[in-house]
Design an enzyme around this catalytic site. Sequence first.
Site, PDB file in Angstrom:
ATOM      1  N   GLY A  78     -18.670  -4.557   9.144  1.00 47.47           N
ATOM      2  CA  GLY A  78     -17.512  -4.346   8.276  1.00 47.47           C
ATOM      3  C   GLY A  78     -17.727  -4.727   6.820  1.00 47.47           C
ATOM      4  N   LYS A 101       0.809  -1.229   0.000  1.00 47.82           N
ATOM      5  CA  LYS A 101       0.000   0.000   0.000  1.00 47.82           C
ATOM      6  C   LYS A 101       0.842   1.278   0.000  1.00 47.82           C
ATOM      7  CE  LYS A 101      -4.309  -1.754   1.874  1.00 47.82           C
ATOM      8  NZ  LYS A 101      -5.386  -1.589   2.844  1.00 47.82           N
TER       9      LYS A 101
END
Length: 299
Positions: free
Chosen positions: A264, A87
Amino acid sequence: MASIWHDGLFAAALAGGRMNFLSLITGSFAMPAAENPTVAMMDAAYAHHRVDARYINCEVPPEKLGDAVRGARAMGWAGFNCSLPHKVTVIEHLDGLGESAAIMRAVNCTVLRDGKLIGENTDGKGFLKSLREVVDPAGRNVVIFGAGGAARAICVELALAGARSITVVNRGRTRGEELAGLVGERTPANVAYAPWTTNYAVPENTDIVVNATSIGLYPDVDARLDLDPASLRPGMVVADIIPNPPRTRLVREAEVRGCTVLDGLGMLVNQGVINIKYWTGVDADAGVMRRRIEQIFGV
Ligand code: NDP
């Protein structure tokens, strides 16, 4: 499912008179990659909307990331997701960053725009989209547990969306203070770190509570946040970002206390919806994607 999709697509490709067997390519670079269910959710959306696109789940080790990005550019991929451990390191291989990705210095989605590969972060945007289905965070007071990558993405988006105050509660002080400092400096929001004291009581004026730690993630499903359940009041929105299982202890406890809850899966699905919008321009049906994920998690 796959054969129906393929038959449908080939029929669509032939129906127009002109054959086109060149699909749009999207996918994911991560390591490990085998347990990432995103591909199933994306394929379900592409099939549902009859978009001739593929999502290819690739296991890419850190030392091969540059080659993988060059390969994606060479093959004209519309973009790709990046998960751990890429990332941050993917940024050096890109041509630019979107606003929130530039603040958080983390990218989970790249998009080819006018020949340039731009890094975006759709984790936080997915959370925000899911949150906005129940409350607009503008002018609200937020308490967020956690200061890792997901918390960072969520904090930046909440701050850019106009949250009045954000309190970062984290086990490790250094990470908590760093996150509060970063978001406080780079956005207009009022952000502060608070130590995670035993049986933490959520302040009374809180509107939104977020669990962005990994507490409750499978297989440790009985783990609970060390907070005073009595401090969760009706009218508060309590969001847990743990996708598996979706009904965490926090979600169940907050529900009993009369809070509005978000699980979630909303964040997971909505970041996928935003990725598809970026890559194809299509507004994907979140329900179709959620059902596929629920099927996979057996909920
Ligand atoms: P990180 O490893 O970057 O951060 C983990 C965070 O959890 C840290 O703040 C850490 O605190 C805290 N933490 C972990 N264990 C404990 C514990 N026992 N007690 C108190 N705090 C704890 O992970 P990410 O931020 O990338 O991911 C966090 C979670 O979010 C994961 O479970 C992941 O599955 C989920 N997630 C969900 C998404 C979705 O779409 N629904 C998207 C992305 C992530 P400390 O700093 O003190 O170590």
